[in-house]
Design a protein around this motif. Sequence first.
Motif, short mmCIF file in Angstrom:
data_model
loop_
_atom_site.label_atom_id
_atom_site.label_comp_id
_atom_site.label_asym_id
_atom_site.label_seq_id
_atom_site.Cartn_x
_atom_site.Cartn_y
_atom_site.Cartn_z
N GLY A 81 0.80 -1.22 0.00
CA GLY A 81 0.00 0.00 0.00
C GLY A 81 0.83 1.27 0.00
N GLU A 82 2.10 1.17 0.34
CA GLU A 82 3.00 2.34 0.36
C GLU A 82 3.88 2.42 -0.87
OE1 GLU A 82 3.28 4.79 2.81
OE2 GLU A 82 1.43 3.91 3.55
N ILE A 83 4.06 1.33 -1.58
CA ILE A 83 5.00 1.32 -2.70
C ILE A 83 4.31 1.53 -4.04
CG2 ILE A 83 5.00 -1.18 -3.03
CD1 ILE A 83 8.09 1.08 -3.28
N SER A 84 3.08 1.10 -4.15
CA SER A 84 2.43 1.18 -5.45
C SER A 84 2.08 2.62 -5.81
CB SER A 84 1.17 0.31 -5.50
OG SER A 84 0.14 0.90 -4.75
N LEU A 105 8.96 4.49 -2.41
CA LEU A 105 10.01 4.64 -3.41
C LEU A 105 10.59 6.05 -3.39
CD1 LEU A 105 11.71 3.59 -5.74
CD2 LEU A 105 9.82 4.17 -7.27
N ARG A 106 9.74 7.05 -3.34
CA ARG A 106 10.23 8.44 -3.30
C ARG A 106 11.10 8.69 -2.07
NH1 ARG A 106 5.03 9.52 -4.26
NH2 ARG A 106 4.78 10.69 -2.33
N HIS A 107 10.68 8.15 -0.93
CA HIS A 107 11.48 8.35 0.29
C HIS A 107 12.82 7.61 0.18
CE1 HIS A 107 12.25 9.45 4.42
NE2 HIS A 107 12.57 8.20 4.68
N THR A 108 12.79 6.39 -0.35
CA THR A 108 14.03 5.63 -0.54
C THR A 108 15.01 6.40 -1.41
OG1 THR A 108 12.84 3.52 -0.35
CG2 THR A 108 15.01 3.46 -1.39
N LEU A 109 14.54 6.90 -2.53
CA LEU A 109 15.42 7.62 -3.46
C LEU A 109 15.98 8.90 -2.85
CD1 LEU A 109 13.43 7.08 -6.77
CD2 LEU A 109 15.53 5.89 -6.01
N ALA A 110 15.26 9.50 -1.91
CA ALA A 110 15.71 10.74 -1.28
C ALA A 110 16.68 10.51 -0.13
CB ALA A 110 14.50 11.52 -0.78
N LEU A 111 16.78 9.28 0.38
CA LEU A 111 17.66 9.01 1.51
C LEU A 111 19.12 9.02 1.08
CD1 LEU A 111 15.92 6.02 3.32
CD2 LEU A 111 16.23 8.33 4.22
#
Length: 101
Positions: free
Chosen positions: A73-76, A85-91
């Motif tokens: 529910g958070e990744i799609s 995904l957006r948070h991962t890429l920003a880390l």
Amino acid sequence: LLAADGRRIGSLGPAVWEPAVGDGALARELQMAGLLVTASDIADRGWPGTMLCSFYDWDHAPTKVIVPNPPFGEISARDGHGRWLRHTLALPGWRYCALLL
């Protein structure tokens, strides 16, 4: 994943972050491959040593490798609007990421 990319993952250091560790199903496999698991989750679901915190509270990756099975529910893009995904890429701090979906 480990058969295909285990050597690359290991070359970045022995530690892997599993930020949605849950009961540890994925963490167990990572440990059996000789990797050290830094585990976090928003709730205690039984994996020993889990740091209880939201993935979204992290402002940097604690390891160079991130390998989670994130909540669907958070990744799609449809349901979570790609928030995970957006948070991962920003880390900052990570060099390798495999999102198991």
